[in-house]
Design an enzyme around this catalytic site. Sequence first.
Site, PDB file in Angstrom:
ATOM      1  CD  GLU A  61      44.081  -3.934  97.199  1.00 45.92           C
ATOM      2  OE1 GLU A  61      45.301  -4.071  97.415  1.00 45.92           O
ATOM      3  OE2 GLU A  61      43.225  -4.071  98.076  1.00 45.92           O
ATOM      4  CB  SER A 117      50.861  -7.721 105.383  1.00 45.33           C
ATOM      5  OG  SER A 117      50.441  -7.888 106.724  1.00 45.33           O
ATOM      6  CG  HIS A 165      28.240 -16.233  83.721  1.00 50.68           C
ATOM      7  ND1 HIS A 165      27.047 -15.599  83.953  1.00 50.68           N
ATOM      8  CD2 HIS A 165      28.208 -16.643  82.432  1.00 50.68           C
ATOM      9  CE1 HIS A 165      26.302 -15.639  82.850  1.00 50.68           C
ATOM     10  NE2 HIS A 165      27.006 -16.260  81.902  1.00 50.68           N
ATOM     11  CE  LYS A 191      47.689 -10.382 102.050  1.00 46.65           C
ATOM     12  NZ  LYS A 191      46.872  -9.842 103.140  1.00 46.65           N
TER      13      LYS A 191
END
Length: 467
Positions: free
Chosen positions: A299, A286, A165, A292
């Site tokens: 992704e 970024s 979980h 970043k």
Amino acid sequence: MPSKTTDGRGHLLWGGRFSAKPDALMQAINVSIGFDRRLAAEDLAGSKAHAAMLAETGVISAEDGQAIQNGLAAIEQEMAAGTFPFREEFEDIHLNVEKRLEELIGPAAGRLHTARSRNDQVALDLRLWTRGACERTIEQLRRLQRALLAKAETHAATLMPGFTHLQSAQPVTFGHHLMAYVEMFGRDAGRFSDARMRLNENPLGAAALAGTSFPIDRRQTAAALGFDRPMANSLDAVSARDFALEALAAAAISSTHLSRLAEEIVLWSTPQFGFVRLSDAFTTGSSIMPQKRNPDAAELTRAKTGRVLGAFTALAVVMKGLPLAYSKDMQEDKVPVFEAFDSLELALAAMGGMVDDLEVDAGRMAAAAGFGYATATDLADWLVRVLGLPFRQAHHVAGTAVKRAEALGVELAALPLGELQAIEPGVTAEVYGVLTPEASAASRRSYGGTAPEEVRAQIARWKEVLR
Ligand code: ARG
């Protein structure tokens, strides 16, 4: 083909470029050379095998057979040199090759299509292409498994929190976690190899749908093309696409595995987790936030799954209502197959690169392994093993200890003995031996468990398999 029908801003160009006569529309919807040119190599291989068989069985003369072989060889060279003229007016790869052959060798070219139809020809081409795709994917999966195996070996004893979980559950080792993916990708490779085995039958010679009256030898073309045998039913041979669906199903499942690993990499590489650092090669910055390090490759690997699953669905929907045998709907089988394998190939390669380059913060992982009372099960097991408590009662005692530790703001290993004895008088100092993440992981020596020695045994087994 949007370039043909719109000006890039969505305006229809039918009125200008197209005469809007039905024949122009017909060509626009019918033409497939834009995508089936990717079957060129398979188409040539099939034609060579077919022509050789026709000459050998005497269906065509030896001279015509030789002229055809020479012409096909010339076409092969044109394709390698990038000079082959792919022409929309000839609709698809089969007619493009045949037209070109005619230009090169004259009327003998017309004999190549004896005892053959584009229906068995296209079934053959896609089958050969899919077979190659399965083989390449198996190789790529093996490469990824080796990358994971190398990391797992380095981190066979590196502690990390195991989650259920996504809540701290029990300590595991990072090597154990990576080896879970080695197992998954191993099953994926198995699925591609099963698909390859089942698809390896020759549809060529089924002709349009009913077979042919010419005395062809389908065993000969099967052998020449590396097939195990000819397909036994000509209707099935031209209308079956389950071989492509099966490969796409294998691709879809494999994509979900890649996506799960990609998701974990995204999670682990956040500053909040800080378990791993992706190399500069697999991150982007970024344009506005200087700090970043975005895990774009992970992704996109996760996102490619959408295309692969979509490809399976697209082809399944194309096929589901088709009567036997061939219908033109089946021309739409190729794009999903290409799309899925292109996406999967890229995702597998990117994942291999990410895993190779992954830097692991073992200290941070180990520290996290101790958070969240991850050794509460070890406490309960100790109460069962040493004090003879029934597990349900031990579970209750350990739960009470967690509650107390939480109130005091300490981990279980730091809970004073007096506190534990107030809950269960039989507890002795020996219990601390099982409350650290190290001890917890090391104790899980059951087959397939997370103990470093067990993980190393699995690594050794896989090394043999992947040698
Ligand atoms: N381009 C067609 C396809 O991809 C080839 C088969 C055409 N067969 C036919 N009967 N029109 O399916």
